[in-house]
Design a protein around this motif. Sequence first.
Motif, PDB file in Angstrom:
ATOM      1  N   VAL A   1       9.289  19.620  50.228  1.00 12.22           N
ATOM      2  CA  VAL A   1      10.686  19.192  49.670  1.00 12.22           C
ATOM      3  C   VAL A   1      11.950  19.274  50.221  1.00 12.22           C
ATOM      4  O   VAL A   1      12.132  20.070  50.763  1.00 12.22           O
ATOM      5  CB  VAL A   1      10.392  19.889  48.401  1.00 12.22           C
ATOM      6  CG1 VAL A   1      12.044  19.364  47.374  1.00 12.22           C
ATOM      7  CG2 VAL A   1       9.341  19.631  47.571  1.00 12.22           C
TER       8      VAL A   1
ATOM      9  N   ALA B   1       3.345  17.440  46.166  1.00 14.47           N
ATOM     10  CA  ALA B   1       4.088  17.616  46.619  1.00 14.47           C
ATOM     11  C   ALA B   1       4.727  18.713  47.642  1.00 14.47           C
ATOM     12  O   ALA B   1       5.538  19.353  47.203  1.00 14.47           O
ATOM     13  CB  ALA B   1       5.561  16.974  45.419  1.00 14.47           C
TER      14      ALA B   1
ATOM     15  N   ARG C   1       8.652  27.931  45.982  1.00 13.02           N
ATOM     16  CA  ARG C   1      10.060  28.132  46.977  1.00 13.02           C
ATOM     17  C   ARG C   1       9.950  28.522  47.521  1.00 13.02           C
ATOM     18  O   ARG C   1       9.435  29.625  48.042  1.00 13.02           O
ATOM     19  CB  ARG C   1      10.947  27.271  45.765  1.00 13.02           C
ATOM     20  CG  ARG C   1      11.442  28.911  44.950  1.00 13.02           C
ATOM     21  CD  ARG C   1      11.970  28.004  43.574  1.00 13.02           C
ATOM     22  NE  ARG C   1      13.009  29.019  43.307  1.00 13.02           N
ATOM     23  CZ  ARG C   1      13.382  28.949  41.835  1.00 13.02           C
ATOM     24  NH1 ARG C   1      13.562  27.786  41.553  1.00 13.02           N
ATOM     25  NH2 ARG C   1      14.009  29.898  41.037  1.00 13.02           N
TER      26      ARG C   1
ATOM     27  N   ARG D   1      13.852  14.646  48.463  1.00 19.37           N
ATOM     28  CA  ARG D   1      12.836  14.265  48.856  1.00 19.37           C
ATOM     29  C   ARG D   1      11.252  14.635  49.066  1.00 19.37           C
ATOM     30  O   ARG D   1      11.366  16.328  49.903  1.00 19.37           O
ATOM     31  CB  ARG D   1      13.473  13.561  49.859  1.00 19.37           C
ATOM     32  CG  ARG D   1      14.395  12.367  49.239  1.00 19.37           C
ATOM     33  CD  ARG D   1      15.260  11.700  50.299  1.00 19.37           C
ATOM     34  NE  ARG D   1      14.912  10.893  51.779  1.00 19.37           N
ATOM     35  CZ  ARG D   1      14.625  10.014  51.770  1.00 19.37           C
ATOM     36  NH1 ARG D   1      15.207   9.300  50.738  1.00 19.37           N
ATOM     37  NH2 ARG D   1      14.059   9.561  53.181  1.00 19.37           N
ATOM     38  N   SER D   2      10.487  14.768  48.789  1.00 15.97           N
ATOM     39  CA  SER D   2       8.885  14.928  50.042  1.00 15.97           C
ATOM     40  C   SER D   2       7.426  14.421  49.862  1.00 15.97           C
ATOM     41  O   SER D   2       8.427  12.639  49.747  1.00 15.97           O
ATOM     42  CB  SER D   2       8.056  15.885  47.836  1.00 15.97           C
ATOM     43  OG  SER D   2       8.143  15.210  47.581  1.00 15.97           O
TER      44      SER D   2
ATOM     45  N   ASP E   1       8.498  23.680  49.094  1.00 21.86           N
ATOM     46  CA  ASP E   1       9.031  22.989  50.153  1.00 21.86           C
ATOM     47  C   ASP E   1       8.461  23.950  51.803  1.00 21.86           C
ATOM     48  O   ASP E   1       8.892  23.619  52.549  1.00 21.86           O
ATOM     49  CB  ASP E   1      10.814  24.052  50.483  1.00 21.86           C
ATOM     50  CG  ASP E   1      11.053  25.407  49.878  1.00 21.86           C
ATOM     51  OD1 ASP E   1       9.567  26.055  49.308  1.00 21.86           O
ATOM     52  OD2 ASP E   1      12.071  25.933  49.510  1.00 21.86           O
TER      53      ASP E   1
ATOM     54  N   LEU F   1      15.111  22.468  44.341  1.00 19.15           N
ATOM     55  CA  LEU F   1      14.062  23.128  43.820  1.00 19.15           C
ATOM     56  C   LEU F   1      14.154  24.845  43.708  1.00 19.15           C
ATOM     57  O   LEU F   1      14.334  25.377  42.614  1.00 19.15           O
ATOM     58  CB  LEU F   1      13.101  23.094  45.069  1.00 19.15           C
ATOM     59  CG  LEU F   1      11.640  23.950  44.979  1.00 19.15           C
ATOM     60  CD1 LEU F   1      11.110  22.726  43.814  1.00 19.15           C
ATOM     61  CD2 LEU F   1      10.917  23.411  46.106  1.00 19.15           C
TER      62      LEU F   1
ATOM     63  N   VAL G   1       4.175  21.929  43.768  1.00 15.63           N
ATOM     64  CA  VAL G   1       4.953  21.467  45.002  1.00 15.63           C
ATOM     65  C   VAL G   1       6.244  22.625  45.431  1.00 15.63           C
ATOM     66  O   VAL G   1       6.650  23.378  44.438  1.00 15.63           O
ATOM     67  CB  VAL G   1       6.564  20.843  43.610  1.00 15.63           C
ATOM     68  CG1 VAL G   1       7.803  20.788  43.415  1.00 15.63           C
ATOM     69  CG2 VAL G   1       6.106  19.504  42.614  1.00 15.63           C
TER      70      VAL G   1
ATOM     71  N   GLU H   1      15.116  22.302  51.604  1.00 20.18           N
ATOM     72  CA  GLU H   1      14.872  23.196  50.799  1.00 20.18           C
ATOM     73  C   GLU H   1      15.826  24.222  50.331  1.00 20.18           C
ATOM     74  O   GLU H   1      16.838  24.212  49.921  1.00 20.18           O
ATOM     75  CB  GLU H   1      13.909  23.817  51.796  1.00 20.18           C
ATOM     76  CG  GLU H   1      15.156  24.296  52.423  1.00 20.18           C
ATOM     77  CD  GLU H   1      14.695  25.510  54.366  1.00 20.18           C
ATOM     78  OE1 GLU H   1      14.749  26.273  53.778  1.00 20.18           O
ATOM     79  OE2 GLU H   1      14.920  25.457  55.439  1.00 20.18           O
TER      80      GLU H   1
ATOM     81  N   LYS I   1      10.803  10.596  45.915  1.00 22.84           N
ATOM     82  CA  LYS I   1      12.099  10.645  45.640  1.00 22.84           C
ATOM     83  C   LYS I   1      12.893  11.341  43.948  1.00 22.84           C
ATOM     84  O   LYS I   1      11.821  10.334  43.225  1.00 22.84           O
ATOM     85  CB  LYS I   1      12.558   9.400  46.345  1.00 22.84           C
ATOM     86  CG  LYS I   1      12.848   8.983  47.746  1.00 22.84           C
ATOM     87  CD  LYS I   1      12.886   8.349  47.759  1.00 22.84           C
ATOM     88  CE  LYS I   1      12.725   6.387  47.084  1.00 22.84           C
ATOM     89  NZ  LYS I   1      13.175   5.731  47.548  1.00 22.84           N
TER      90      LYS I   1
END
Length: 601
Positions: A521, A518, A471, A425-426, A505, A531, A503, A524, A420
């Motif tokens: 995410v 991670a 992303r 949050r992921s 989503d 992100l 990282v 999104e 977090k």
Amino acid sequence: MPVHPTVEAVTQRIRERSADTRRAYLEQVDFHSRRDRGAQRLGCANVAHAFAAMPGNDKLRVVAERAPNIGIVTAYNDMLSAHAPLQHYPDLIKAEARLHGATAQVAGGVPAMCDGVTQGAPGMELSLFSRDVIAMSTAVSLSHDVFDRALMLGVCDKIVPGLLIGALQFGHLPTVFVPAGPMTSGLSNSAKAKVREQAAQGLVGRETLLDAEMHAYHSEGTCTFYGTANSNQMLLEAMGLHVPGTAFINPGNEMRAELTREAARTVLGKECPPIGRLIDERVIVNAVVALLATGGSTNHLIHWVAVARAAGIVIDWDDFSALSAVVPLLARVYPNGSADVNQFQAAGGPGYVIRELLDGGFMHADVLAVREGGIREFTRIPEDREGRLHWEDAGASGDDAVLRPHTAPFQATGGLMLLKGNLGRSVIKVSAVPEDRHIVEASARVFTSQSALQEAFQAGELDRDVVCVVRWQGPKANGMPELHKLTPPLAVLQNKGFRVALVTDGRMSGASGKVPAAIHVSPEALDGGPLAKVQDGDMIRLDAVAGTLDVLVPADQWRNRPLAIPPAAELDSNGHGWGRELFAGFRRNALSAEEGACTWL
């Protein structure tokens, strides 16, 4: 053994949170349970249509003698190795049903796609949503409403959650799940991964890579790594929805056909409860605990949220996180270790894990299961004794490098962690990541697709400490595909000594391996998630010790930074070709990953 206080506390807060939705769900289950059987309730023309293709004796049984009629929902196709063995299961089931004075019909088929085939290709963008298509197909199959019991034939990633969600819409039916088992061991997962990394660096060509892949994936059965498909089977065992010990018996094993016949006998048993009653808050918690204790697929932080919601139960990632803090890691199976699922089974398999979790107080013992003996029956392993099934206790671990008791686990906490921070949050699969890589702090390089990251890798632009942000990969953007193709290049960078993290989503599942990732995410980027604010050069800190994921930008600057706009050409491309046009409504209506990416709520 009393239930661990944290397990009890999480269960109680789920029960309280779900009180209204669960009550409404059970009212529907009770309503449908009170009705007459379909053959007595429906009109004569309806009944005639339903049973027109049945052999004469079966018609007599189901209509005049009121024999139980089993609806079979199958994910059979012969392109998927995991589902090819299901071809002849309906014949076994029908023959066994007749021996017990019952009947069975194939109620319908559901689509089953393979992420291994579609990874890195446009078809992968249909993968996550295929779960809800499968749920709908299951509902269509059972909607003829002439069944007294149900058997669900399926194994892989989205298929089992979809079958579960669909079956729960018919919660008044006793239901048993019937798997097909993993393929025998071929080229080891670690050896396969090494060749993939060599190919990513251009050290070996297509011929060498293809040879390795063909030796890894070589016959009928599921893949042998502990990804979503095999995690599915572990969770079904922990939920008491299989014939005990069925999950990891190979296709072609002499017990396989008898276990399938046993599934028919089990669903016909008076002790087999309606699935809507069987799956309650405790059973959902048991499934999550089993996932954490075995370092299972992160995809289940999406799928089991959706499964729970289908039963009127509301869970979230805080529940997973709280349980992960106390549930010990009992298994090391690739990508959390070097063993494959066949070695996991040989060491004791699900029976060993469930026994240890029950004995340690990490699972609820007082739950319903498809067998009269409840969840304790699932601590035993099936054996063939002169053509008859017999179950023995799992005993001690057959290999303490693969399975360990709850008193001496591989680690004191579970394999997954919630992150977090100001990026949202992921989740991260910490059990697969070396401890010295649990914290990565480096500058960001932002990508809008996995192909763009691969191109940057090939150009040598990522030979440094870097956090790769990929992303516009969430459910609303493009259906949240698995980003399997990123594992080899990121692993190569990490092997060079660079501190690397991903990282996104999007999804990564069991393929994330040893690179800290991670994933999922939320919210999104396309849904206004932070992100979308990240820029090249921003410092990002992923801390799997503290459970944080932050961009290190001054708060006022971060607050006022505008959201980036996704490339119009890419969004347009995501909606066309390979059937993606048909899923526009799914993308538009999808909830967040933490809400199960459901399209039907």
